[in-house]
Design a protein around this motif. Structure first.
Motif, short mmCIF file in Angstrom:
data_model
loop_
_atom_site.label_atom_id
_atom_site.label_comp_id
_atom_site.label_asym_id
_atom_site.label_seq_id
_atom_site.Cartn_x
_atom_site.Cartn_y
_atom_site.Cartn_z
N SER A 15 0.83 -1.20 0.00
CA SER A 15 0.00 0.00 0.00
C SER A 15 0.87 1.26 0.00
O SER A 15 0.56 2.23 -0.69
CB SER A 15 -0.93 0.02 1.21
N ASN A 18 2.27 1.72 -3.44
CA ASN A 18 1.22 2.18 -4.35
C ASN A 18 0.93 3.66 -4.12
O ASN A 18 0.75 4.42 -5.07
CB ASN A 18 -0.04 1.34 -4.17
N SER A 45 -2.98 -2.01 -6.94
CA SER A 45 -4.12 -1.88 -6.04
C SER A 45 -4.78 -3.24 -5.78
O SER A 45 -5.18 -3.54 -4.66
CB SER A 45 -5.16 -0.92 -6.62
N ALA A 50 -4.63 -1.53 -2.19
CA ALA A 50 -5.85 -0.74 -2.38
C ALA A 50 -5.92 0.45 -1.44
O ALA A 50 -6.32 1.54 -1.84
CB ALA A 50 -7.09 -1.61 -2.22
N GLY A 53 -3.75 3.05 -2.74
CA GLY A 53 -4.34 3.62 -3.95
C GLY A 53 -5.42 4.64 -3.62
O GLY A 53 -5.47 5.72 -4.21
N ILE A 54 -6.28 4.29 -2.67
CA ILE A 54 -7.34 5.22 -2.28
C ILE A 54 -6.75 6.47 -1.64
O ILE A 54 -7.15 7.60 -1.97
CB ILE A 54 -8.32 4.53 -1.32
N ASN A 73 -10.16 0.15 -6.76
CA ASN A 73 -9.64 0.41 -5.42
C ASN A 73 -10.67 0.06 -4.34
O ASN A 73 -10.31 -0.50 -3.31
CB ASN A 73 -9.18 1.87 -5.29
#
Length: 92
Positions: A15, A18, A45, A50, A53-54, A73
């Motif tokens: 995470s 990312n 993601s 994810a 990414g968010i 995501n």
């Protein structure tokens, strides 16, 4: 217990990577330079990043209008949370 901690650390690392990739892609977009391919951002993601990414979408205001990024995501976050909760119940 140790296995669960290792898995959580791996997801956190993916995470974080990312998140950094979203920031680097946004910076490259502003400067008109080479970009990170969308499939790489989406793939990362799905493979555990994810949450990063968010957060990258929110913090850098990047890819927020593309439905694919929102859906991938969100779905990634749901299934990754489900897997971590399931593993937590099983391994702890």
């Amino acid at each position: 217990m140790i296995y669960f901690a290792i898995i959580c650390a791996a997801v956190a690392l993916i995470s974080f990577v990312n998140f950094i990739m979203y920031g680097a892609d946004k910076r490259a977009a502003v400067r008109g330079k080479w970009r990170i391919p969308e499939r790489v951002l989406l793939g990362t993601s799905l493979c555990g990043g994810a949450l990063g990414g968010i957060l990258g979408m929110i913090v850098f205001r990047h890819k927020t209008k593309k439905a694919a990024f929102i859906i991938v995501n969100a779905c990634g976050l749901l299934y990754q949370a489900g897997i971590l909760i399931g593993l937590g119940i099983y391994l702890i």
